[in-house]
Design a protein around this motif. Sequence first.
Motif, PDB file in Angstrom:
ATOM      1  N   ALA A  39       0.818  -1.204   0.000  1.00 14.96           N
ATOM      2  CA  ALA A  39       0.000   0.000   0.000  1.00 14.96           C
ATOM      3  C   ALA A  39       0.854   1.256   0.000  1.00 14.96           C
ATOM      4  O   ALA A  39       2.044   1.233   0.336  1.00 14.96           O
ATOM      5  CB  ALA A  39      -0.918   0.015   1.224  1.00 14.96           C
ATOM      6  N   MET A  40       0.217   2.367  -0.363  1.00 10.28           N
ATOM      7  CA  MET A  40       0.819   3.695  -0.196  1.00 10.28           C
ATOM      8  C   MET A  40      -0.197   4.586   0.487  1.00 10.28           C
ATOM      9  O   MET A  40      -1.369   4.621   0.109  1.00 10.28           O
ATOM     10  CB  MET A  40       1.219   4.317  -1.535  1.00 10.28           C
ATOM     11  CG  MET A  40       1.743   5.765  -1.371  1.00 10.28           C
ATOM     12  SD  MET A  40       2.370   6.530  -2.903  1.00 10.28           S
ATOM     13  CE  MET A  40       0.831   6.845  -3.789  1.00 10.28           C
ATOM     14  N   ASP A  41       0.263   5.302   1.507  1.00 11.21           N
ATOM     15  CA  ASP A  41      -0.518   6.356   2.132  1.00 11.21           C
ATOM     16  C   ASP A  41       0.047   7.672   1.623  1.00 11.21           C
ATOM     17  O   ASP A  41       1.137   8.092   2.026  1.00 11.21           O
ATOM     18  CB  ASP A  41      -0.420   6.257   3.661  1.00 11.21           C
ATOM     19  CG  ASP A  41      -1.251   7.327   4.382  1.00 11.21           C
ATOM     20  OD1 ASP A  41      -1.997   8.052   3.702  1.00 11.21           O
ATOM     21  OD2 ASP A  41      -1.148   7.410   5.616  1.00 11.21           O
ATOM     22  N   PHE A  42      -0.698   8.315   0.725  1.00 12.41           N
ATOM     23  CA  PHE A  42      -0.233   9.537   0.060  1.00 12.41           C
ATOM     24  C   PHE A  42      -0.636  10.746   0.900  1.00 12.41           C
ATOM     25  O   PHE A  42      -1.803  10.957   1.184  1.00 12.41           O
ATOM     26  CB  PHE A  42      -0.847   9.634  -1.342  1.00 12.41           C
ATOM     27  CG  PHE A  42      -0.484  10.894  -2.071  1.00 12.41           C
ATOM     28  CD1 PHE A  42       0.760  11.039  -2.650  1.00 12.41           C
ATOM     29  CD2 PHE A  42      -1.402  11.933  -2.185  1.00 12.41           C
ATOM     30  CE1 PHE A  42       1.096  12.201  -3.329  1.00 12.41           C
ATOM     31  CE2 PHE A  42      -1.079  13.091  -2.862  1.00 12.41           C
ATOM     32  CZ  PHE A  42       0.170  13.231  -3.438  1.00 12.41           C
ATOM     33  N   VAL A  60       3.708  -0.701   3.784  1.00 10.38           N
ATOM     34  CA  VAL A  60       3.027   0.570   3.539  1.00 10.38           C
ATOM     35  C   VAL A  60       4.083   1.626   3.232  1.00 10.38           C
ATOM     36  O   VAL A  60       4.936   1.925   4.071  1.00 10.38           O
ATOM     37  CB  VAL A  60       2.184   1.033   4.744  1.00 10.38           C
ATOM     38  CG1 VAL A  60       1.413   2.311   4.375  1.00 10.38           C
ATOM     39  CG2 VAL A  60       1.224  -0.049   5.204  1.00 10.38           C
ATOM     40  N   VAL A  61       4.034   2.164   2.025  1.00  9.24           N
ATOM     41  CA  VAL A  61       4.888   3.291   1.669  1.00  9.24           C
ATOM     42  C   VAL A  61       4.202   4.549   2.191  1.00  9.24           C
ATOM     43  O   VAL A  61       3.088   4.877   1.778  1.00  9.24           O
ATOM     44  CB  VAL A  61       5.100   3.393   0.151  1.00  9.24           C
ATOM     45  CG1 VAL A  61       5.951   4.610  -0.180  1.00  9.24           C
ATOM     46  CG2 VAL A  61       5.745   2.115  -0.382  1.00  9.24           C
ATOM     47  N   ILE A  82       7.717  -1.121  14.659  1.00  7.66           N
ATOM     48  CA  ILE A  82       7.028  -1.476  13.406  1.00  7.66           C
ATOM     49  C   ILE A  82       8.022  -1.411  12.255  1.00  7.66           C
ATOM     50  O   ILE A  82       8.733  -0.417  12.088  1.00  7.66           O
ATOM     51  CB  ILE A  82       5.846  -0.523  13.156  1.00  7.66           C
ATOM     52  CG1 ILE A  82       4.763  -0.733  14.227  1.00  7.66           C
ATOM     53  CG2 ILE A  82       5.257  -0.739  11.760  1.00  7.66           C
ATOM     54  CD1 ILE A  82       3.627   0.266  14.159  1.00  7.66           C
ATOM     55  N   GLN A  83       8.059  -2.478  11.454  1.00  9.30           N
ATOM     56  CA  GLN A  83       9.088  -2.565  10.409  1.00  9.30           C
ATOM     57  C   GLN A  83       8.537  -2.629   8.988  1.00  9.30           C
ATOM     58  O   GLN A  83       9.326  -2.712   8.040  1.00  9.30           O
ATOM     59  CB  GLN A  83       9.953  -3.797  10.669  1.00  9.30           C
ATOM     60  CG  GLN A  83      10.710  -3.737  11.993  1.00  9.30           C
ATOM     61  CD  GLN A  83      11.614  -4.932  12.200  1.00  9.30           C
ATOM     62  OE1 GLN A  83      11.546  -5.928  11.498  1.00  9.30           O
ATOM     63  NE2 GLN A  83      12.498  -4.832  13.185  1.00  9.30           N
ATOM     64  N   ASN A  84       7.212  -2.603   8.820  1.00  6.94           N
ATOM     65  CA  ASN A  84       6.682  -2.723   7.459  1.00  6.94           C
ATOM     66  C   ASN A  84       6.180  -1.398   6.895  1.00  6.94           C
ATOM     67  O   ASN A  84       5.351  -1.361   6.000  1.00  6.94           O
ATOM     68  CB  ASN A  84       5.562  -3.768   7.406  1.00  6.94           C
ATOM     69  CG  ASN A  84       4.373  -3.423   8.290  1.00  6.94           C
ATOM     70  OD1 ASN A  84       4.516  -2.721   9.283  1.00  6.94           O
ATOM     71  ND2 ASN A  84       3.214  -3.946   7.932  1.00  6.94           N
ATOM     72  N   VAL A  85       6.727  -0.287   7.411  1.00  4.92           N
ATOM     73  CA  VAL A  85       6.428   1.043   6.889  1.00  4.92           C
ATOM     74  C   VAL A  85       7.694   1.630   6.285  1.00  4.92           C
ATOM     75  O   VAL A  85       8.759   1.626   6.919  1.00  4.92           O
ATOM     76  CB  VAL A  85       5.889   1.980   7.986  1.00  4.92           C
ATOM     77  CG1 VAL A  85       5.721   3.403   7.446  1.00  4.92           C
ATOM     78  CG2 VAL A  85       4.550   1.470   8.505  1.00  4.92           C
ATOM     79  N   LEU A  86       7.568   2.144   5.069  1.00  3.18           N
ATOM     80  CA  LEU A  86       8.701   2.746   4.370  1.00  3.18           C
ATOM     81  C   LEU A  86       8.418   4.220   4.136  1.00  3.18           C
ATOM     82  O   LEU A  86       7.718   4.586   3.196  1.00  3.18           O
ATOM     83  CB  LEU A  86       8.941   2.048   3.027  1.00  3.18           C
ATOM     84  CG  LEU A  86       9.251   0.554   3.061  1.00  3.18           C
ATOM     85  CD1 LEU A  86       9.395   0.013   1.646  1.00  3.18           C
ATOM     86  CD2 LEU A  86      10.523   0.285   3.863  1.00  3.18           C
TER      87      LEU A  86
END
Length: 205
Positions: A39-42, A60-61, A82-86
């Motif tokens: 996903a991307m949270d813009f 999640v980008v 948390i490690q799955n956020v870029l």
Amino acid sequence: MRDFDSVAAGWDNLPRRVMLAKAVAEAVKRKLTGKDLRAMDFGCGTGLVTLGLTEVCREVVAADSSAGMLEQLKAKLASSGIQNVLPQHISESPDAIFPEGLDLVVSSMTMHHIKDVGAMISRFYNILEPGGMLCIADLFSEDGRFHDNPAGIQHHGFSTEAMEGHFSSAGFSAITSETVYTIEKDRDGDVAHYPVILTTGHRND
């Protein structure tokens, strides 16, 4: 554009921002059918919506043009583990580079800062995988009094018909809209109500 860097440190101090983000994230999650999504949270800001999506996404980008907002998010990630956020800094240019191959694009309270909303929604369509979903939450059309600071405001909310029209023109199908939260503000001694509408659509080709 508004100087979001200067307000980043205190952004989460307003309870209604936190409650709005939670409502948006929960509404998005109710629409998802899988839990292995990219996903991307813009316009992620400090990550209030982003962090609400981490349990249903493998990645999640978190994209924003404010380095200050992203620094606040990075601090949250460091303290939470948390490690799955870029976190990804993006320019305000129409040619800003976005990630591709996404299953989900979410944007909350950002589109009213975007001049050409139709063009942005078309970009979102192009970076989604077939079957991917776009979820945009923003203000319903308002009288221009919502923002205390008008800097960078391109639109005073959107009618449901206008937002759904942008989705349709970009190629999205199965388009729906619902009110997910109502912001209350004191305006001239009266309580003004500002609905936030979540519009969703799917790329099915």
